[in-house]
Structures are given as structure tokens and as C-alpha cells.
Scaffold this motif. Sequence first.
Motif, PDB file in Angstrom:
ATOM      1  N   GLU A 101       0.856  -1.200   0.000  1.00  0.00           N
ATOM      2  CA  GLU A 101       0.000   0.000   0.000  1.00  0.00           C
ATOM      3  C   GLU A 101       0.887   1.243   0.000  1.00  0.00           C
ATOM      4  O   GLU A 101       2.018   1.207   0.491  1.00  0.00           O
ATOM      5  N   ASP A 102       0.375   2.328  -0.571  1.00  0.00           N
ATOM      6  CA  ASP A 102       1.160   3.564  -0.553  1.00  0.00           C
ATOM      7  C   ASP A 102       1.107   4.243   0.811  1.00  0.00           C
ATOM      8  O   ASP A 102       2.143   4.529   1.406  1.00  0.00           O
ATOM      9  N   ASP A 105      -3.780   5.713   6.200  1.00  0.00           N
ATOM     10  CA  ASP A 105      -4.277   6.992   6.720  1.00  0.00           C
ATOM     11  C   ASP A 105      -5.309   6.682   7.807  1.00  0.00           C
ATOM     12  O   ASP A 105      -4.948   6.385   8.932  1.00  0.00           O
ATOM     13  N   THR A 106      -6.606   6.671   7.482  1.00  0.00           N
ATOM     14  CA  THR A 106      -7.593   6.263   8.482  1.00  0.00           C
ATOM     15  C   THR A 106      -7.479   4.764   8.786  1.00  0.00           C
ATOM     16  O   THR A 106      -7.863   4.311   9.856  1.00  0.00           O
ATOM     17  N   GLY A 107      -6.976   4.000   7.821  1.00  0.00           N
ATOM     18  CA  GLY A 107      -6.825   2.559   8.008  1.00  0.00           C
ATOM     19  C   GLY A 107      -7.936   1.747   7.368  1.00  0.00           C
ATOM     20  O   GLY A 107      -7.853   0.520   7.295  1.00  0.00           O
ATOM     21  N   THR A 109      -8.910   1.377   4.226  1.00  0.00           N
ATOM     22  CA  THR A 109      -8.571   0.642   3.003  1.00  0.00           C
ATOM     23  C   THR A 109      -7.769  -0.621   3.305  1.00  0.00           C
ATOM     24  O   THR A 109      -8.156  -1.722   2.888  1.00  0.00           O
ATOM     25  N   LYS A 133       0.377   7.529   8.427  1.00  0.00           N
ATOM     26  CA  LYS A 133      -0.001   8.736   9.185  1.00  0.00           C
ATOM     27  C   LYS A 133      -0.725   8.270  10.442  1.00  0.00           C
ATOM     28  O   LYS A 133      -1.969   8.236  10.475  1.00  0.00           O
ATOM     29  N   VAL A 155       0.239  14.441   0.919  1.00  0.00           N
ATOM     30  CA  VAL A 155       1.493  14.254   0.179  1.00  0.00           C
ATOM     31  C   VAL A 155       1.258  13.731  -1.231  1.00  0.00           C
ATOM     32  O   VAL A 155       0.217  13.133  -1.528  1.00  0.00           O
ATOM     33  N   ASP A 161      -0.756  10.697  -5.976  1.00  0.00           N
ATOM     34  CA  ASP A 161      -1.269  11.830  -6.762  1.00  0.00           C
ATOM     35  C   ASP A 161      -2.012  12.870  -5.952  1.00  0.00           C
ATOM     36  O   ASP A 161      -2.496  12.619  -4.842  1.00  0.00           O
TER      37      ASP A 161
HETATM   38  P1  5GP Z   1      -7.312   5.129   4.373  1.00  0.00           P
HETATM   39  O1  5GP Z   1      -8.361   4.158   3.963  1.00  0.00           O
HETATM   40  O2  5GP Z   1      -6.220   4.544   5.225  1.00  0.00           O
HETATM   41  O3  5GP Z   1      -7.909   6.370   5.012  1.00  0.00           O
HETATM   42  O4  5GP Z   1      -6.709   5.727   3.075  1.00  0.00           O
HETATM   43  C1  5GP Z   1      -5.744   5.159   2.421  1.00  0.00           C
HETATM   44  C2  5GP Z   1      -5.658   5.773   1.045  1.00  0.00           C
HETATM   45  O5  5GP Z   1      -5.946   7.172   1.030  1.00  0.00           O
HETATM   46  C3  5GP Z   1      -4.231   5.667   0.592  1.00  0.00           C
HETATM   47  O6  5GP Z   1      -4.003   4.448  -0.028  1.00  0.00           O
HETATM   48  C4  5GP Z   1      -4.143   6.824  -0.363  1.00  0.00           C
HETATM   49  O7  5GP Z   1      -4.556   6.402  -1.635  1.00  0.00           O
HETATM   50  C5  5GP Z   1      -5.086   7.847   0.164  1.00  0.00           C
HETATM   51  N1  5GP Z   1      -4.338   8.872   0.896  1.00  0.00           N
HETATM   52  C6  5GP Z   1      -4.139   8.996   2.221  1.00  0.00           C
HETATM   53  N2  5GP Z   1      -3.357  10.040   2.510  1.00  0.00           N
HETATM   54  C7  5GP Z   1      -3.042  10.595   1.327  1.00  0.00           C
HETATM   55  C8  5GP Z   1      -2.217  11.696   0.953  1.00  0.00           C
HETATM   56  O8  5GP Z   1      -1.613  12.419   1.772  1.00  0.00           O
HETATM   57  N3  5GP Z   1      -2.114  11.943  -0.391  1.00  0.00           N
HETATM   58  C9  5GP Z   1      -2.771  11.193  -1.328  1.00  0.00           C
HETATM   59  N4  5GP Z   1      -2.622  11.528  -2.584  1.00  0.00           N
HETATM   60  N5  5GP Z   1      -3.542  10.142  -1.008  1.00  0.00           N
HETATM   61  C10 5GP Z   1      -3.677   9.852   0.307  1.00  0.00           C
END
Ligand code: 5GP
Length: 180
Positions: A101-102, A105-107, A109, A133, A155, A161
Motif C-alpha cells: 500500500e502507498d 491513513d484512516t486505516g 482501506t 499517518k 502528500v 497523486d
Molecule cells: P485510508 O483508507 O487509510 O484512510 O486511506 C488510504 C488511502 O488514502 C491511501 O491508499 C491513499 O490512496 C489515500 N491517501 C491517504 N493520505 C493521502 C495523501 O496524503 N495523499 C494522497 N494523494 N492520497 C492519500
Amino acid sequence: MTDRNYVIDQMISAKEIAARVEALAGEINAEFHDSGQLIVVGLLRGSFVFIADLVRELDLPVEVDFLEASSYGDAMESSREVRILKDLRGAIEGRDVLIVEDIVDTGFTLSHVRGLLESRQPARLKTIALLDKPTRREVEITADWTGFEIPDEFVVGYGIDYAQRDRNLPFIGKVRFTGE
Ligand code: 5GP
Ligand code: MG
Ligand code: MG
């Protein structure tokens, strides 16, 4: 598309990323050294540069597959509801799998995708994220390996992107909006 003006301040250099990817690959090589074949699963699209660099540092028999989960779209907030837009091509039952995974963030995904792949009964299932994060977490999950912990900044670069732009930057930078 975005019509807001912004600049990108470098946060992690290409050199720092390369050194970290090499170190992470060393740990993955050690973990999976006895693996017949490791299936490396990249989460599209943000992980495509990371997975390309990572697999070239692995000295294991490797297969590459991709999965696309919906997340932000073009907005900067998590949608919280995760949908699978593109599933794996191959079966993973009884296989060793690494999810790449890139950013966590919230977790939502990683947690959703991990649960989905776990239900297919792989032999071993591990996760790696280039960026984390931790202050943004809403679902309790940590990747087995993390490249860099970063603060709550938006970022781009190295595959990641802003409204489909800036994936080609060789470094990670934070987006800073300027004026109107
Ligand atoms: P989560 O489900 O953990 O909130 O989100 C994960 C996804 O949100 C990451 O795989 C990414 O694609 C997107 N994401 C989270 N933070 C960033 C960020 O700072 N920049 C971008 N471009 N995408 C983000
Ligand atoms: Mg992503
Ligand atoms: Mg995105």
C-alpha cells in the motif's frame, strides 16, 4: 482536475526512499526466504512506483498482481466505504501474499483489503506501506512494515497523486496551497 494553485515542498528525498526500500526488502527477503513463490499485491494506483522498486530488491521467486479499491477519488478526504474496483487476477489460497500500500491513513482501506484477502485463506499474509499517518487512524491496523511515519499532511509523488497529478515526482512532497 484541480484548479487550486499549490506548490510541493519536498519531505522525503529520492535517495532516502531508495535506502529505505532496500532495507525493507532485506526484511522481506528474510521473512519469506523459505517461500516457494511470493505473490506481491499492489494496491492501485498509488503503490505502482513503490512496488516496482521493491520487487527489484527481492531475491525470491515473485509474482505480481494488482487490486484496486476505491478510496478518495479526487477529493482529499477518505470515503470510509471501501469498494473493490478491480480484483486480483489469480487465486491466493495456500499462497504467501504481501499487500503493498502507498499510505495508511484512516486505516479503512488496508483493513478492508486485508480482511478480504485473509478470507481467501492464504498461507501467509503480510502488509507493507510506504507511508503511515498514525495520528489519522480510525481503524486499528498497522502494516507489518512501514517505510516512513509522516505527520498529517497531504502528500504527493513517488506514485501518489493529487487529482491524478504529480505521481511522476521521484520524491515525496507535501502539497501547500498558495493564494487563490
Ligand atoms: P485510508 O483508507 O487509510 O484512510 O486511506 C488510504 C488511502 O488514502 C491511501 O491508499 C491513499 O490512496 C489515500 N491517501 C491517504 N493520505 C493521502 C495523501 O496524503 N495523499 C494522497 N494523494 N492520497 C492519500
Ligand atoms: Mg492507496
Ligand atoms: Mg488517490
